[in-house]
Write an enzyme that holds these catalytic residues in place. Structure first.
Site, PDB file in Angstrom:
ATOM      1  N   SER A  40       0.828  -1.208   0.000  1.00 18.78           N
ATOM      2  CA  SER A  40       0.000   0.000   0.000  1.00 18.78           C
ATOM      3  C   SER A  40       0.863   1.260   0.000  1.00 18.78           C
ATOM      4  CB  SER A  40      -0.933  -0.002   1.217  1.00 18.78           C
ATOM      5  OG  SER A  40      -0.161  -0.090   2.392  1.00 18.78           O
ATOM      6  N   CYS A  64       5.192 -11.325  12.246  1.00 18.12           N
ATOM      7  CA  CYS A  64       6.249 -10.735  13.078  1.00 18.12           C
ATOM      8  C   CYS A  64       5.651 -10.175  14.371  1.00 18.12           C
ATOM      9  CB  CYS A  64       7.019  -9.658  12.308  1.00 18.12           C
ATOM     10  SG  CYS A  64       5.976  -8.342  11.710  1.00 18.12           S
TER      11      CYS A  64
END
Ligand code: SAH
Length: 410
Positions: A267, A353
């Protein structure tokens, strides 16, 4: 038969450890002491019973309530993590210890890191240097100082001197996170070059080349923690590939070595602009698409698009344990859409993560997504962060990255 040591000798040892050169004493509660004895390296402020005259960033002797010495720590007057252990022994001279630790961290990389001039040189607790991060990008070192103790003038001096002795002619760029300095009650500082004058360089990992720019205002660096996973993914990838949340194109460019066609999605336009420059640098053709990954995955899977390889490496969805459920829903959605688009024999490389999502929880949602997509998954590799981000076995906070490489069947 050796004689039993006299009680006196034991007392003598305790007295020696009470040496005032080793800094002021900080006393911790039984809960804090228990945490340290089980191998953790942090004591929260709520477990500090008394800190006497310990100043910001002091090296202190940590004792239990009965005065027994538990080790040496770096003290913060403001952080919720009041004590970060640095040695099981008394420490006389912090700068000397820091220089030894930097050398040891460099030696550890020399023995473990291959095929790259970009890696994490120092990983805070993982290298027994709590509050310090140093990344190497070829001839630029990026330095982050996160605690009062590492920000002391004498600490900084020692760290910079040792780094410059070992990385001759390197530029050292300090990266400042203003909110962290605020939390640590440190005076504001700008992100600047503290040594040398290079703002930009090119680094190479697994024979793939990347631009990096450390100028202020630009997001610096790469995701070095994925370095070994890029190579692992490329070992299984094939055919038409989609790299979702591609950032500056690291997975995509590794896949481009072995795949017939690669598309990267992110994005962030500035990230894709760097990704495109990286493709040019490596003479690879990759299609970059600026889009919200959730929308794109939904549209593409509804349209019946098919791939042989898909990488999912989103930002941390769970910023705290509080939004775990929302995060798990997010992971499930992207994995479900990706799995629907993978051909039999295809490869899914799926990462998280988020420290707050455990490996088991993550694997659980991927498995659920596979059942919903009516696909069977076989585990090719169960991976974590690269070895230059060492995980301390007793400190779960040092382990955060999960990366599964899965083979998709009917
Ligand atoms: N795979 C990359 C790292 C990805 S970091 C690498 O190995 O280098 C996460 C990326 O997700 C960032 O580049 C961020 O811009 C992007 N991102 C965050 N939210 C997104 C969204 N909703 N859609 C697409 N990209 C998004």
């Amino acid at each position: 038969m050796p004689a039993k040591p006299p009680r006196l000798a034991l007392q003598g040892r305790h007295q020696q450890k009470a040496d005032s050169r080793a800094g002021p004493s900080v006393f911790v509660s039984p809960r804090g002491a228990h945490r340290l004895k089980s191998g953790h390296v942090w004591v929260y402020r709520s477990d500090v019973v008394s800190a006497n005259d310990a100043g910001p960033g002091a090296i202190v002797r940590v004792c239990d309530e009965r005065g027994r010495f538990l080790g040496s720590a770096l003290y913060s007057t403001s952080s919720q993590i009041a004590l970060r252990m640095i040695s099981p022994s008394p420490v006389g001279d912090l700068p000397v210890l820091l220089r030894e630790r930097v050398l040891a961290a460099i030696a550890y990389r020399k023995s473990l890191v291959r095929d790259t001039d970009a890696y994490r040189v120092i990983f805070s607790e993982g290298d027994f240097l709590p509050g310090l991060i140093v990344d190497r990008y070829n001839d630029i070192l990026s330095l982050q100082v996160l605690t009062q103790a590492m920000d002391r003038e004498d600490s900084r001096g020692a760290l910079l001197a040792e780094l410059l002795e070992n990385f001759e002619n390197a530029t050292i760029a300090e990266r400042v996170e203003p909110h962290i300095r605020e939390l640590e009650q440190l005076p504001p500082r700008d992100s600047t070059l503290v040594s040398g004058d290079k703002n930009h360089t090119v680094f190479t990992m697994n024979s793939v080349r990347f631009h990096v720019d450390v100028r202020e205002g630009q997001k610096t660096g790469a995701f070095l923690d994925q370095r070994e996973n890029y190579a692992a993914a490329a070992a299984y990838a094939h055919g038409e590939a989609l790299d979702v949340f591609c950032y500056q194109g690291a997975f995509a460019l590794h896949l481009a070595k072995v795949c017939s066609q690669v598309t990267g999605v992110d994005s962030s336009r500035p990230s894709l602009e760097v990704a495109d420059k990286n493709a040019l640098l490596n003479q690879r053709e990759v299609e970059w698409i600026e889009a919200n990954a959730f929308d794109l995955l939904k549209d593409y899977s509804a349209a019946g698009r098919q791939y042989n390889t898909i990488v999912l490496d989103p930002p941390a969805f769970a910023k705290s344990r509080k939004n775990l459920q929302t995060a798990l829903r997010g992971y499930k959605e992207i994995n479900l859409r990706a799995l629907k688009m993978l051909r039999p024999g295809g490869v899914l490389v799926t990462c998280s993560c988020s420290y707050h999502v455990s490996e088991g929880e993550f694997l659980g949602v991927v498995a659920e997504a596979a059942r919903d997509a009516r696909k069977t998954l076989r585990v090719l590799e169960r991976r974590g962060q690269a070895k230059d981000h060492p995980v301390l076995i007793d400190v779960p906070e040092t382990s955060y990255l999960k990366c599964f490489i899965l083979s998709v069947s009917y």
